[in-house]
Design a protein around this motif. Structure first.
Motif, PDB file in Angstrom:
ATOM      1  N   TYR A   1      -3.604  -7.644   1.369  1.00 44.03           N
ATOM      2  CA  TYR A   1      -4.394  -6.822   2.286  1.00 44.03           C
ATOM      3  C   TYR A   1      -5.066  -7.686   3.353  1.00 44.03           C
ATOM      4  O   TYR A   1      -6.021  -7.245   3.986  1.00 44.03           O
ATOM      5  CB  TYR A   1      -5.475  -6.065   1.506  1.00 44.03           C
ATOM      6  CG  TYR A   1      -4.997  -4.841   0.760  1.00 44.03           C
ATOM      7  CD1 TYR A   1      -4.138  -4.955  -0.340  1.00 44.03           C
ATOM      8  CD2 TYR A   1      -5.413  -3.561   1.127  1.00 44.03           C
ATOM      9  CE1 TYR A   1      -3.720  -3.831  -1.039  1.00 44.03           C
ATOM     10  CE2 TYR A   1      -5.006  -2.436   0.429  1.00 44.03           C
ATOM     11  CZ  TYR A   1      -4.156  -2.580  -0.650  1.00 44.03           C
ATOM     12  OH  TYR A   1      -3.756  -1.465  -1.344  1.00 44.03           O
TER      13      TYR A   1
ATOM     14  N   MET B   1       2.239   0.773   5.791  1.00 45.95           N
ATOM     15  CA  MET B   1       1.972   0.017   4.582  1.00 45.95           C
ATOM     16  C   MET B   1       3.312  -0.433   3.968  1.00 45.95           C
ATOM     17  O   MET B   1       4.214   0.370   3.775  1.00 45.95           O
ATOM     18  CB  MET B   1       1.227   0.966   3.653  1.00 45.95           C
ATOM     19  CG  MET B   1       1.025   0.512   2.285  1.00 45.95           C
ATOM     20  SD  MET B   1      -0.067   1.722   1.459  1.00 45.95           S
ATOM     21  CE  MET B   1       0.956   2.196   0.096  1.00 45.95           C
TER      22      MET B   1
ATOM     23  N   PHE C   1       5.056  -2.814   0.733  1.00 43.05           N
ATOM     24  CA  PHE C   1       4.686  -3.393  -0.560  1.00 43.05           C
ATOM     25  C   PHE C   1       5.893  -3.425  -1.486  1.00 43.05           C
ATOM     26  O   PHE C   1       6.986  -3.004  -1.110  1.00 43.05           O
ATOM     27  CB  PHE C   1       3.518  -2.603  -1.186  1.00 43.05           C
ATOM     28  CG  PHE C   1       3.827  -1.156  -1.477  1.00 43.05           C
ATOM     29  CD1 PHE C   1       3.872  -0.220  -0.453  1.00 43.05           C
ATOM     30  CD2 PHE C   1       4.082  -0.730  -2.778  1.00 43.05           C
ATOM     31  CE1 PHE C   1       4.169   1.118  -0.727  1.00 43.05           C
ATOM     32  CE2 PHE C   1       4.369   0.598  -3.055  1.00 43.05           C
ATOM     33  CZ  PHE C   1       4.412   1.524  -2.018  1.00 43.05           C
TER      34      PHE C   1
ATOM     35  N   GLU D   1       2.198  -3.098 -18.395  1.00 37.73           N
ATOM     36  CA  GLU D   1       3.051  -2.791 -17.248  1.00 37.73           C
ATOM     37  C   GLU D   1       3.627  -4.043 -16.618  1.00 37.73           C
ATOM     38  O   GLU D   1       3.188  -5.161 -16.890  1.00 37.73           O
ATOM     39  CB  GLU D   1       2.297  -1.977 -16.185  1.00 37.73           C
ATOM     40  CG  GLU D   1       1.277  -2.750 -15.368  1.00 37.73           C
ATOM     41  CD  GLU D   1       0.770  -1.958 -14.159  1.00 37.73           C
ATOM     42  OE1 GLU D   1      -0.443  -1.706 -14.103  1.00 37.73           O
ATOM     43  OE2 GLU D   1       1.576  -1.611 -13.276  1.00 37.73           O
TER      44      GLU D   1
ATOM     45  N   ARG E   1       1.084  -0.006 -10.884  1.00 36.48           N
ATOM     46  CA  ARG E   1       0.476  -0.454  -9.634  1.00 36.48           C
ATOM     47  C   ARG E   1       1.236   0.066  -8.415  1.00 36.48           C
ATOM     48  O   ARG E   1       0.650   0.596  -7.477  1.00 36.48           O
ATOM     49  CB  ARG E   1       0.473  -1.985  -9.620  1.00 36.48           C
ATOM     50  CG  ARG E   1      -0.593  -2.585  -8.749  1.00 36.48           C
ATOM     51  CD  ARG E   1      -0.632  -4.090  -8.843  1.00 36.48           C
ATOM     52  NE  ARG E   1      -0.808  -4.639 -10.180  1.00 36.48           N
ATOM     53  CZ  ARG E   1      -1.897  -4.535 -10.924  1.00 36.48           C
ATOM     54  NH1 ARG E   1      -2.926  -3.878 -10.481  1.00 36.48           N
ATOM     55  NH2 ARG E   1      -1.950  -5.086 -12.123  1.00 36.48           N
TER      56      ARG E   1
ATOM     57  N   LEU F   1       0.066   2.903  -5.578  1.00 33.78           N
ATOM     58  CA  LEU F   1      -0.070   2.590  -4.145  1.00 33.78           C
ATOM     59  C   LEU F   1       0.564   3.700  -3.318  1.00 33.78           C
ATOM     60  O   LEU F   1      -0.012   4.181  -2.334  1.00 33.78           O
ATOM     61  CB  LEU F   1       0.623   1.264  -3.824  1.00 33.78           C
ATOM     62  CG  LEU F   1      -0.186  -0.010  -3.983  1.00 33.78           C
ATOM     63  CD1 LEU F   1       0.692  -1.215  -3.649  1.00 33.78           C
ATOM     64  CD2 LEU F   1      -1.415  -0.009  -3.086  1.00 33.78           C
TER      65      LEU F   1
ATOM     66  N   SER G   1      -3.868   2.937   1.644  1.00 35.93           N
ATOM     67  CA  SER G   1      -3.901   3.204   0.203  1.00 35.93           C
ATOM     68  C   SER G   1      -4.373   1.965  -0.543  1.00 35.93           C
ATOM     69  O   SER G   1      -3.952   0.850  -0.238  1.00 35.93           O
ATOM     70  CB  SER G   1      -2.523   3.595  -0.314  1.00 35.93           C
ATOM     71  OG  SER G   1      -2.569   3.700  -1.737  1.00 35.93           O
ATOM     72  N   TYR G   2      -5.245   2.190  -1.507  1.00 29.74           N
ATOM     73  CA  TYR G   2      -5.651   1.112  -2.406  1.00 29.74           C
ATOM     74  C   TYR G   2      -5.076   1.294  -3.809  1.00 29.74           C
ATOM     75  O   TYR G   2      -5.402   0.513  -4.703  1.00 29.74           O
ATOM     76  CB  TYR G   2      -7.183   1.024  -2.473  1.00 29.74           C
ATOM     77  CG  TYR G   2      -7.788   0.438  -1.216  1.00 29.74           C
ATOM     78  CD1 TYR G   2      -7.815  -0.937  -1.040  1.00 29.74           C
ATOM     79  CD2 TYR G   2      -8.298   1.253  -0.224  1.00 29.74           C
ATOM     80  CE1 TYR G   2      -8.362  -1.488   0.112  1.00 29.74           C
ATOM     81  CE2 TYR G   2      -8.845   0.712   0.933  1.00 29.74           C
ATOM     82  CZ  TYR G   2      -8.874  -0.659   1.095  1.00 29.74           C
ATOM     83  OH  TYR G   2      -9.407  -1.203   2.231  1.00 29.74           O
ATOM     84  N   GLY G   3      -4.237   2.319  -3.992  1.00 30.30           N
ATOM     85  CA  GLY G   3      -3.668   2.519  -5.326  1.00 30.30           C
ATOM     86  C   GLY G   3      -4.758   2.556  -6.380  1.00 30.30           C
ATOM     87  O   GLY G   3      -5.761   3.255  -6.226  1.00 30.30           O
ATOM     88  N   LYS G   4      -4.592   1.772  -7.449  1.00 26.63           N
ATOM     89  CA  LYS G   4      -5.626   1.737  -8.495  1.00 26.63           C
ATOM     90  C   LYS G   4      -6.484   0.479  -8.388  1.00 26.63           C
ATOM     91  O   LYS G   4      -7.161   0.095  -9.333  1.00 26.63           O
ATOM     92  CB  LYS G   4      -4.992   1.838  -9.882  1.00 26.63           C
ATOM     93  CG  LYS G   4      -4.019   0.729 -10.247  1.00 26.63           C
ATOM     94  CD  LYS G   4      -3.572   0.904 -11.710  1.00 26.63           C
ATOM     95  CE  LYS G   4      -2.471  -0.063 -12.076  1.00 26.63           C
ATOM     96  NZ  LYS G   4      -2.078   0.045 -13.493  1.00 26.63           N
ATOM     97  N   GLU G   5      -6.480  -0.155  -7.207  1.00 25.64           N
ATOM     98  CA  GLU G   5      -7.151  -1.452  -7.056  1.00 25.64           C
ATOM     99  C   GLU G   5      -8.665  -1.349  -6.861  1.00 25.64           C
ATOM    100  O   GLU G   5      -9.377  -2.322  -7.041  1.00 25.64           O
ATOM    101  CB  GLU G   5      -6.561  -2.209  -5.863  1.00 25.64           C
ATOM    102  CG  GLU G   5      -5.072  -2.475  -5.963  1.00 25.64           C
ATOM    103  CD  GLU G   5      -4.723  -3.206  -7.241  1.00 25.64           C
ATOM    104  OE1 GLU G   5      -5.405  -4.190  -7.595  1.00 25.64           O
ATOM    105  OE2 GLU G   5      -3.753  -2.792  -7.909  1.00 25.64           O
TER     106      GLU G   5
END
Lengths: 444, 175
Positions: free
Chosen positions: A229, A256, A258, A389, B110, B114, B142-146
């Motif tokens: 980020y 975004m 990723f 995970e 994760r 996101l 988006s920060y997802g689950k962070e």
């Protein structure tokens, strides 16, 4: 702050220079068939290596210790303690007293010697014996390298021993890149770290000023892809491990990007990009920066991973209504669903052997790491916990490392590994909290 | 699946009031000398939470966030009401931009989270655009689950973490 001391990359050379002892054919050679799953670990003795120069005394015992830890850590071996030894090994060239090792049921014996030359280089040599057959297994080997690289030489010895006894490739001379975590759950700080597979030699590759996620090695281990980020929103970066220099990949501006992963040629990168709330898969040639869109669906497509031959991609999609695993050609096109069990499937990773796909599964409030064949058959769950995970494969495809997070307000992440037989589940040592491990290929 | 207690929403909004952007002080109008001095009972202190033009007011009184059901990115009725208020505020206060942050709870991987957070942020963005807010004023991330705000591993916390937060920053298009 990035104070990474570059690993003095030991130029390790394996020289088959020692003469094998006179060997005769025996029945029942020493062998662990690890595909069967081992119930009873094989007793192995690794006496302190013989220091052949005075300066090598301490290192000689340390190397024997690391070799033992590598072997015992697989769950396939158990250590015959030094206190049980009948005859000490004081010379590398003296004949082995098989009767003395048989008497204490040491089925495998590893002897070695360490010397340090005038330039400070370390030489390590070793032999492996099948005690009950009364013969040497394979030829003695010698490795040489810098003093700083002594652990790598120990791992090389252990890899050779493991490989000769199991018939499988080794995995000890490898590294793991991961996300080091500090701070409470609602103020977690993350930075990239790299370490030896056993937790030694940790170095930090980024600072914790911005969130970093899910690093992935290149096929040769020289570069790492990850999501950061640092520019404000999630973007993909590639980092050179030796220089710690990094650059942002030229994915489309404003979106975004990723979940990147290298293809087997180290040039192609497959990744997820979000546009207008919808996430699809793309691939990029890292040299040209040119991207190609691989999927076009209103559903979420993410967590792509190449087959080892580069022809196919396994990924996660919720096109059916819940996250499931799919395989499609590496150039895109029709995808076939491979996961059909109960629950939600994610983060599929193709094994380096090509035969299995590891994944994360969520079912009835529990998380699992599992494996299935590439056609989705023979699904087996290897772990179960509040939150497991993100599997990553050992270089030989025998062991899976993953993130385990504990439950509740004080929840912490750490790394675990498990054999693909489901045995030998254990924590991986890290300095502090850790998540998102990625295992390197074997080092050269 | 859970029903969100309305009180939880309110508490979450209040708890966040400390995190408001600092930029509003740079751009705020009428913050000249004496604006804060001698403000008696009932006086509006520009920039404070009782100034209807302030981001603090947006956060605390309009409501800066909407919550989502498990795995969902569609708006609840309550969410739509909150966003109607947000749209109205943004229409009035054209000096401000907004970044919509999408979040997920810790259930789920994760990567998926996101993507799910991006979906949620975009749902809010599209709703605000449908209410007449220029898309040029709205960014999503988006920060997802962070970035959970609640840290227990129970639905009470998860419900507050499955959110899209509209963060107001100075920098209007026409100023």
């Amino acid at each position: 702050m990035r104070h990474v001391t570059q690993l003095a990359t030991a130029a390790l050379t394996a020289l088959a220079m020692l003469l094998p002892l006179g060997a005769t054919a025996q029945d029942g050679p020493l062998r662990i068939e690890i595909t069967e799953g081992v119930i009873e670990p094989l007793p192995v003795a690794v006496p302190n290596f013989v220091p052949e120069t005075p300066a090598a005394t301490e290192m000689a015992s340390q190397i024997a210790r690391v070799v033992t830890e590598d072997l015992v850590g697989t769950g396939l071996f158990r250590e015959v303690p030094a206190s049980a030894y009948i005859s000490p090994v004081t010379s590398f060239s003296a004949p082995v007293q098989y009767a003395d090792w048989k008497a204490i049921n040491a089925q495998a014996l590893v002897t070695g010697a360490v010397s340090k030359d005038a330039n400070g280089r370390i030489n390590v040599k070793f032999r492996l014996y099948d005690v009950f057959a009364g013969q040497e297994m394979g030829d003695g080997l010698q490795f040489s390298g810098t003093e700083a690289g002594w652990r790598r030489m120990a791992h090389k010895v252990a890899d050779a021993v493991y490989s000769r006894i199991t018939g499988e490739g080794g995995y000890f001379d490898s590294r793991v890149v991961y996300v080091a975590e500090t701070g409470p759950k609602d103020d977690r700080r993350k930075r990239l770290a790299i370490m030896d597979y056993d937790g030694a030699n940790t170095q930090y590759l980024t600072d914790s000023a911005s969130i970093v996620l899910a690093p992935r090695f290149s096929p040769t281990g020289d570069r790492v892809l990850y999501t950061s980020y640092e520019t404000g929103s999630p973007r993909i970066f590639v980092l050179d491990v030796a220089s710690v220099g990094r650059r942002e990949l030229p994915t489309a501006g404003g979106n975004m990007a990723f979940s990147p992963r290298f293809g087997p040629n180290g040039q192609q990168v497959v990744y997820s990009m979000e546009q207008g709330g919808n996430t699809d898969l793309y691939s990029m040639d890292v040299n040209s920066g040119q991207s190609t869109r691989l999927t076009q669906a209103p559903s979420i497509e993410t967590a792509p991973s190449f087959s080892p031959d580069g022809s196919q991609i396994v990924f996660e999609s919720d096109r059916s209504g819940s996250p499931q695993l799919y395989i499609m050609p590496a150039s895109g096109g029709e995808a076939r669903r491979i996961s059909f069990g109960q629950g939600r499937y994610g983060t599929p990773v193709w094994s380096p052997r090509g035969d299995l796909i590891a994944f994360t599964k969520q079912n009835k409030g529990r998380f699992h790491i599992g494996v299935m064949r590439t056609d989705g058959s023979e699904e087996r769950l290897l772990t179960a916990s509040f939150l497991d995970e993100g599997p990553t494969w050992s270089p030989n495809g025998r062991v899976i490392m993953f993130t385990r997070e504990t439950q509740g307000a004080q929840g912490q992440s750490s790394l675990y590994s498990v054999d693909i037989s489901g045995r030998n589940l254990k924590p991986v040592r890290t300095d502090g909290g850790a998540s998102d491990p990625a295992w390197s290929p074997l080092q050269r | 699946m859970s029903i969100l207690p309305r009180a939880a929403l309110l508490i979450a909004a209040l708890a966040l009031s400390a995190c408001s952007t600092n930029d509003r002080f740079k751009n705020g109008s009428g913050t000249g000398a004496g604006a804060g001095a001698g403000a008696g009972a009932g006086a509006v202190v520009p920039g404070s939470a009782n100034d209807p033009r302030s981001p603090a007011y947006f956060q605390q009184s309009v409501g800066d966030r909407v919550l989502f059901l498990v795995d969902q990115s569609s708006l609840t009725d309550e969410g739509r009401r909150t966003l109607d208020g947000q749209a109205q505020w943004l229409m009035t206060n054209t000096d401000y931009m907004a970044t919509i942050e999408g979040h997920a709870d810790e259930q789920g991987t994760r990567e998926y989270n996101l993507a799910l957070g991006a979906r949620r942020a975009n749902t809010v963005r599209e709703y605000l655009v449908s209410k007449g807010i220029s898309s040029a004023r709205l960014k999503t991330i988006s920060y997802g689950k962070e970035r959970p705000i609640e840290i227990c591993s129970e639905e009470a916390c998860y419900a507050k973490n499955r959110r899209a937060v509209t963060v107001i920053a100075a920098g209007g298009l026409t100023s």
